[in-house]
Scaffold this motif. Structure first.
Motif, PDB file in Angstrom:
ATOM      1  N   TYR A   1      -5.328   6.331  13.102  1.00 50.70           N
ATOM      2  CA  TYR A   1      -5.759   7.257  12.238  1.00 50.70           C
ATOM      3  C   TYR A   1      -7.102   7.762  12.475  1.00 50.70           C
ATOM      4  CZ  TYR A   1      -7.300   9.153   7.569  1.00 50.70           C
ATOM      5  OH  TYR A   1      -7.693   9.779   6.719  1.00 50.70           O
ATOM      6  N   LEU A   2      -8.092   6.770  12.638  1.00 51.08           N
ATOM      7  CA  LEU A   2      -9.464   7.087  12.886  1.00 51.08           C
ATOM      8  C   LEU A   2      -9.574   7.956  13.868  1.00 51.08           C
ATOM      9  CD1 LEU A   2     -11.400   3.820  11.754  1.00 51.08           C
ATOM     10  CD2 LEU A   2     -11.235   5.837  10.405  1.00 51.08           C
ATOM     11  N   GLY A   3      -8.805   7.664  14.982  1.00 52.70           N
ATOM     12  CA  GLY A   3      -8.951   8.382  16.465  1.00 52.70           C
ATOM     13  C   GLY A   3      -8.579   9.977  16.029  1.00 52.70           C
ATOM     14  N   GLY A   4      -7.616   9.924  15.413  1.00 51.49           N
ATOM     15  CA  GLY A   4      -7.029  11.429  15.025  1.00 51.49           C
ATOM     16  C   GLY A   4      -8.141  12.045  14.465  1.00 51.49           C
ATOM     17  N   ARG A   5      -8.657  11.157  13.189  1.00 52.17           N
ATOM     18  CA  ARG A   5      -9.624  11.968  12.327  1.00 52.17           C
ATOM     19  C   ARG A   5     -11.037  12.395  13.132  1.00 52.17           C
ATOM     20  NH1 ARG A   5     -10.292  11.968   6.806  1.00 52.17           N
ATOM     21  NH2 ARG A   5     -11.966  13.219   7.357  1.00 52.17           N
ATOM     22  N   ILE A   6     -11.094  11.468  14.048  1.00 54.42           N
ATOM     23  CA  ILE A   6     -12.499  11.851  15.007  1.00 54.42           C
ATOM     24  C   ILE A   6     -12.293  13.151  15.724  1.00 54.42           C
ATOM     25  CG2 ILE A   6     -13.663  11.161  17.124  1.00 54.42           C
ATOM     26  CD1 ILE A   6     -13.723   8.184  15.726  1.00 54.42           C
ATOM     27  N   GLU A   7     -10.964  13.281  16.261  1.00 53.36           N
ATOM     28  CA  GLU A   7     -10.629  14.475  17.306  1.00 53.36           C
ATOM     29  C   GLU A   7     -10.616  15.781  15.957  1.00 53.36           C
ATOM     30  OE1 GLU A   7     -10.482  14.571  20.402  1.00 53.36           O
ATOM     31  OE2 GLU A   7     -11.149  12.468  20.357  1.00 53.36           O
ATOM     32  N   ARG A   8     -10.440  15.807  14.916  1.00 51.99           N
ATOM     33  CA  ARG A   8     -10.378  16.718  13.903  1.00 51.99           C
ATOM     34  C   ARG A   8     -11.581  17.242  13.493  1.00 51.99           C
ATOM     35  NH1 ARG A   8      -5.608  14.131  12.354  1.00 51.99           N
ATOM     36  NH2 ARG A   8      -6.749  13.454  10.418  1.00 51.99           N
TER      37      ARG A   8
ATOM     38  N   ILE B   1       0.545  -4.972   0.100  1.00 48.71           N
ATOM     39  CA  ILE B   1       0.534  -3.762   1.138  1.00 48.71           C
ATOM     40  C   ILE B   1      -0.892  -3.922   1.843  1.00 48.71           C
ATOM     41  CG2 ILE B   1       0.484  -1.340   1.460  1.00 48.71           C
ATOM     42  CD1 ILE B   1       2.207  -1.218  -1.306  1.00 48.71           C
ATOM     43  N   ARG B   2      -0.789  -3.970   3.219  1.00 43.76           N
ATOM     44  CA  ARG B   2      -1.959  -4.077   3.953  1.00 43.76           C
ATOM     45  C   ARG B   2      -2.009  -3.022   4.884  1.00 43.76           C
ATOM     46  NH1 ARG B   2      -5.821  -7.743   3.461  1.00 43.76           N
ATOM     47  NH2 ARG B   2      -6.257  -7.796   5.585  1.00 43.76           N
ATOM     48  N   ALA B   3      -3.042  -2.552   5.101  1.00 46.54           N
ATOM     49  CA  ALA B   3      -2.958  -1.739   6.455  1.00 46.54           C
ATOM     50  C   ALA B   3      -3.125  -2.280   7.850  1.00 46.54           C
ATOM     51  CB  ALA B   3      -4.456  -0.460   6.204  1.00 46.54           C
ATOM     52  N   ASN B   4      -2.160  -2.031   8.647  1.00 46.83           N
ATOM     53  CA  ASN B   4      -2.554  -2.585  10.011  1.00 46.83           C
ATOM     54  C   ASN B   4      -3.581  -2.249  10.572  1.00 46.83           C
ATOM     55  OD1 ASN B   4      -1.707  -2.466  12.856  1.00 46.83           O
ATOM     56  ND2 ASN B   4       0.015  -3.528  12.247  1.00 46.83           N
ATOM     57  N   ASN B   5      -4.179  -3.046  11.193  1.00 44.04           N
ATOM     58  CA  ASN B   5      -5.453  -2.370  12.256  1.00 44.04           C
ATOM     59  C   ASN B   5      -5.209  -1.417  13.117  1.00 44.04           C
ATOM     60  OD1 ASN B   5      -6.960  -4.282  10.647  1.00 44.04           O
ATOM     61  ND2 ASN B   5      -7.359  -5.833  12.098  1.00 44.04           N
ATOM     62  N   GLU B   6      -3.954  -1.754  13.872  1.00 44.93           N
ATOM     63  CA  GLU B   6      -3.875  -0.511  14.907  1.00 44.93           C
ATOM     64  C   GLU B   6      -3.542   0.809  14.192  1.00 44.93           C
ATOM     65  OE1 GLU B   6      -4.165  -0.568  18.117  1.00 44.93           O
ATOM     66  OE2 GLU B   6      -5.290  -2.508  17.543  1.00 44.93           O
ATOM     67  N   ASP B   7      -2.773   0.941  13.074  1.00 40.15           N
ATOM     68  CA  ASP B   7      -2.641   2.069  12.266  1.00 40.15           C
ATOM     69  C   ASP B   7      -4.044   2.605  11.958  1.00 40.15           C
ATOM     70  OD1 ASP B   7       0.086   1.741  12.533  1.00 40.15           O
ATOM     71  OD2 ASP B   7       0.533   0.805  10.693  1.00 40.15           O
ATOM     72  N   VAL B   8      -4.599   1.854  11.489  1.00 39.99           N
ATOM     73  CA  VAL B   8      -6.029   2.384  11.150  1.00 39.99           C
ATOM     74  C   VAL B   8      -6.829   3.005  12.281  1.00 39.99           C
ATOM     75  CG1 VAL B   8      -8.390   1.588  10.264  1.00 39.99           C
ATOM     76  CG2 VAL B   8      -6.437   0.706   9.087  1.00 39.99           C
ATOM     77  N   ARG B   9      -6.596   2.249  13.457  1.00 40.02           N
ATOM     78  CA  ARG B   9      -7.299   2.656  14.612  1.00 40.02           C
ATOM     79  C   ARG B   9      -6.819   4.233  15.020  1.00 40.02           C
ATOM     80  NH1 ARG B   9     -10.391  -1.259  16.996  1.00 40.02           N
ATOM     81  NH2 ARG B   9     -10.001  -3.277  16.307  1.00 40.02           N
TER      82      ARG B   9
END
Length: 186
Positions: free
Chosen positions: A150-157, A140-148
């Motif tokens: 997720y991080l974009g959403g976290r930054i906004e919160r 199981i590996r995180a897809n880089n776009e999914d990580v991007r």
């Protein structure tokens, strides 16, 4: 684990869970890990076995703690009392290797087979991969776009952080690219 337990309709089936954390390595000894599994299985039973009560009384009287052998023997006995047991060991790579805890723990777990179903999660660590070379694997590996995303959403919160990235849009890109690069699929 609570999610999995909802699917268990049979009282004679148990799930036990170990989460290894690098922050708690001092407490993650083989004895403590085995005792934790035993504790979880005992909680699934309506009554405490005579073996556990006897061991408890003996050690309370002497003001001592049970040995690894005593814990393991009790765990093996409890395992035999279930028709099916699922043991989940999450982040095995975080279990201390330097003092032998990881391999000692795996040795004790193997003594429970074939009476258990085992699921282990870990990063790619050669010593762990050797231990499970014949086991089925799912990577199981995180897809880089999914990580991007997720991080974009976290930054906004994050109110304090969002102020900085709005003031300097390049900062947002730097933060996201750096974390994606360091995450390496995790």
């Amino acid at each position: 684990m609570k999610h999995l337990e909802r699917f268990i309709e049979n009282d004679n089936v148990a799930i036990a869970y170990i989460y290894c954390s690098y922050k708690e390595q001092e407490d993650q000894t083989t004895v403590n890990l085995i005792a934790s599994l035993l504790h979880q299985l005992v909680q699934r039973k309506p009554a405490i076995s005579d073996g556990i009560v006897s061991l408890y009384r003996r050690h309370i009287k002497k003001q001592t703690r049970p040995t690894l052998t005593e814990w393991t023997n009790l765990l093996q006995s409890e395992v035999r009392g279930f028709s099916k047991i699922f043991i989940i060991i999450d982040a095995l790579d975080e279990c201390p290797e330097s003092n032998g805890t990881r391999m000692n723990f795996l040795t004790e777990i193997r003594k429970l087979q074939p009476n258990i179903h085992l699921l282990v999660t870990s990063r790619h660590i050669p010593s762990i991969e050797r231990e499970f070379e014949k086991a089925e694997r799912v990577e199981i590996r995180a897809n880089n776009e999914d990580v991007r995303r997720y991080l974009g959403g976290r930054i906004e919160r994050e109110h304090r952080l969002v102020r900085h990235v709005r003031a300097d849009p390049a900062l947002r890109k730097t933060i996201i690219n750096t974390i994606v690069e360091k995450a390496k699929g995790m």
